[in-house]
Write an enzyme that holds these catalytic residues in place. Structure first.
Site, short mmCIF file in Angstrom:
data_model
loop_
_atom_site.label_atom_id
_atom_site.label_comp_id
_atom_site.label_asym_id
_atom_site.label_seq_id
_atom_site.Cartn_x
_atom_site.Cartn_y
_atom_site.Cartn_z
CG HIS A 58 40.35 39.34 50.03
ND1 HIS A 58 39.64 38.59 50.93
CD2 HIS A 58 41.44 38.59 49.69
CE1 HIS A 58 40.27 37.42 51.13
NE2 HIS A 58 41.37 37.42 50.40
CG ASP B 14 39.83 39.92 54.57
OD1 ASP B 14 39.13 40.43 53.68
OD2 ASP B 14 39.37 39.11 55.39
#
Ligand SMILES: *[C@@H]1O[C@H](CO)[C@@H](O)[C@H](O)[C@H]1NC(C)=O
Ligand SMILES: *[C@@H]1O[C@H](CO)[C@@H](O)[C@H](O)[C@H]1NC(C)=O
Ligand SMILES: *[C@@H]1O[C@H](CO)[C@@H](O)[C@H](O)[C@H]1NC(C)=O
Ligand SMILES: *[C@@H]1O[C@H](CO)[C@@H](O)[C@H](O)[C@H]1NC(C)=O
Ligand SMILES: *[C@@H]1O[C@H](CO)[C@@H](O)[C@H](O)[C@H]1NC(C)=O
Length: 391
Positions: free
Chosen positions: A240, A217
């Site tokens: 991310h 993430d």
């Protein structure tokens, strides 16, 4: 009589000074095994009680060359000293089976939780392994973070610590004034769910530097209440990217301002510099500056998405206001088609967005694409792609 009086005075005055830097509490002295099998939680808890009660600045030691199996631990202050060091040179490991975790109540929130520990320094070269693999496969469980430090000022993390394979986020920093993080490693597979590297909330006067973060993430996520924050010299990927947000979910009012991110290499990430907000939110994200970012395989190197969690048809009359945002010296290769996506709403356009000196090409060497919706600002300097929507 006179001599003994002098000696006594000397002892009273000097003893605390001589010993001030040598008050150590080693978990082995409190019964820890460090064999990776026996539960060392109680030994850590006992060592903490004495560490926290020490008037002279204490150091709690978790020695190298051993692996300590621990259950969720709460290190709660305020402590007697306002300078507390926890030196983690050994490795800490969580139970592998989610159902073996012992938590307060039925929900596990953190493996290690610090609360109101002022002047906390975490050092050492240990690895804290959350053993998240079984959690990631069981999406019905509420998944804990490896470590949260909450409501604590003057916090410093340094020395080469590694956080790995958290069930959820790795390091949550929550409600800290004056925070510095350096030489941190965070490692989890690119497909592990919601495993943010660092989450910052309600933190002010922050410097995060010289760290390597690769997870499934955000490498770093910055959410409500965070201001005056510098992030530099980071290698991010997989993951991310570095995100402001998400902000404004469920109509909430969120405020983030004064964030500078510079000298970051993004390797194999879905985003680079990102601001993400939900429709219907309130508050602002402003004075946010990205500088000298390098992309090596990034799907969206620069992205402002005011429609996070929805699409452009979910548009509301409210949104988190985005203004005074710059992207300067952005160079590299996009692994998708785009270099820049600036998607803002008609009702609350993004203002004062500056892009200066951009060179992002696709893997095939062509200028990458870009898109702007409801953005005001300017583009200047070298511009590949040309970004005519801001010219
Ligand atoms: C934090 O550190 C500063 C400077 O060393 C000091 O003045 C302040 O009292 C400290 N705050 C706390 C809560 O310990
Ligand atoms: C990029 O990350 C994805 C997801 O983690 C992974 O499957 C892939 O192998 C990585 N690619 C490269 C070139 O490292
Ligand atoms: C965001 O932080 C501000 C204070 O900085 C607070 O007033 C507000 O309630 C917070 N928003 C949410 C959704 O908690
Ligand atoms: C934009 O942000 C910078 C850095 O935080 C700040 O110094 C400057 O005053 C801001 N500009 C405006 C117009 O608010
Ligand atoms: C940006 O907005 C456009 C138009 O509303 C939409 O087609 C596109 O999917 C959006 N891009 C992203 C990355 O959200």
């Amino acid at each position: 009589m006179r001599n003994s009086f002098n000696f006594f005075t000397f002892f009273l005055v000097c003893y605390p000074i001589l010993t001030a830097s040598t008050v150590v509490f080693n978990v082995l002295d409190y019964g820890a095994n460090g064999n990776g099998q026996a539960d060392d939680t109680q030994a850590f808890a006992k060592a903490w009680v004495e560490t926290c009660a020490s008037l002279s600045p204490p150091t709690m030691i978790i020695p190298s060359g051993r692996t300590f199996l621990i259950q969720p631990l709460r290190f709660v202050g305020p402590c007697k000293s306002n300078s507390i060091t926890v030196k983690i040179d050994g490795n800490l490991v969580a139970p592998a089976n989610p159902y073996s975790w012992r938590c307060d109540g039925n929900v596990c929130h953190q493996l290690v939780y610090f609360h109101e520990v002022y002047g906390l320094t975490l050092r050492g070269q240990g690895v804290i392994d959350g053993q998240g693999q079984q959690w990631w496969q069981n999406r019905n469980l509420y998944r804990p973070t490896i470590m949260e430090i909450a409501n604590s000022d003057n916090v410093s993390i340094d020395g080469g610590l590694t956080f790995k394979d958290s069930p959820s986020k790795h390091l949550v920093l929550n409600g800290i004034d004056s925070l510095s993080v350096s030489n941190l490693n965070v490692e989890a597979p690119g497909d592990s769910p919601n495993t943010d590297g660092i989450l910052l909330q309600y933190c002010t006067n922050v410097h995060i530097t010289t760290s390597r973060i690769g997870t499934g993430d955000d490498c770093i996520a910055i959410v409500n209440g965070t201001s005056n924050t510098r992030i530099d010299n980071i290698v991010c990927g997989p993951g991310h990217g570095i995100s402001i947000g998400s902000l404004g979910r469920n109509g909430e009012e969120d405020k983030v301002e004064g964030i500078t991110v510079s000298n970051v290499l993004f390797k194999n990430t879905s985003n680079g510099a990102r601001i993400k907000t939900w429709q219907g939110g309130r508050g602002y994200a402003r004075d946010i500056h990205f500088e000298k970012l390098w992309f090596h395989g990034t799907v969206y190197p620069i992205i402002i998405d005011q429609f996070y969690g929805g699409n452009q048809y979910t548009t509301s009359e409210h949104a988190v206001e985005i203004s005074n945002v710059s992207f300067r010296v952005m160079v590299g290769i996009s692994s998708g088609d785009d270099a820049v996506v600036l998607n803002c709403s008609k009702a609350v356009p993004c203002k004062d967005v500056v892009v200066e000196n951009l060179h992002v090409v696709t893997a095939g060497g062509k200028p990458a694409a870009y898109g702007c919706e409801n953005v005001f600002g300017r583009a200047l300097g070298h511009l590949i792609p040309r970004l005519s929507c801001l010219l």
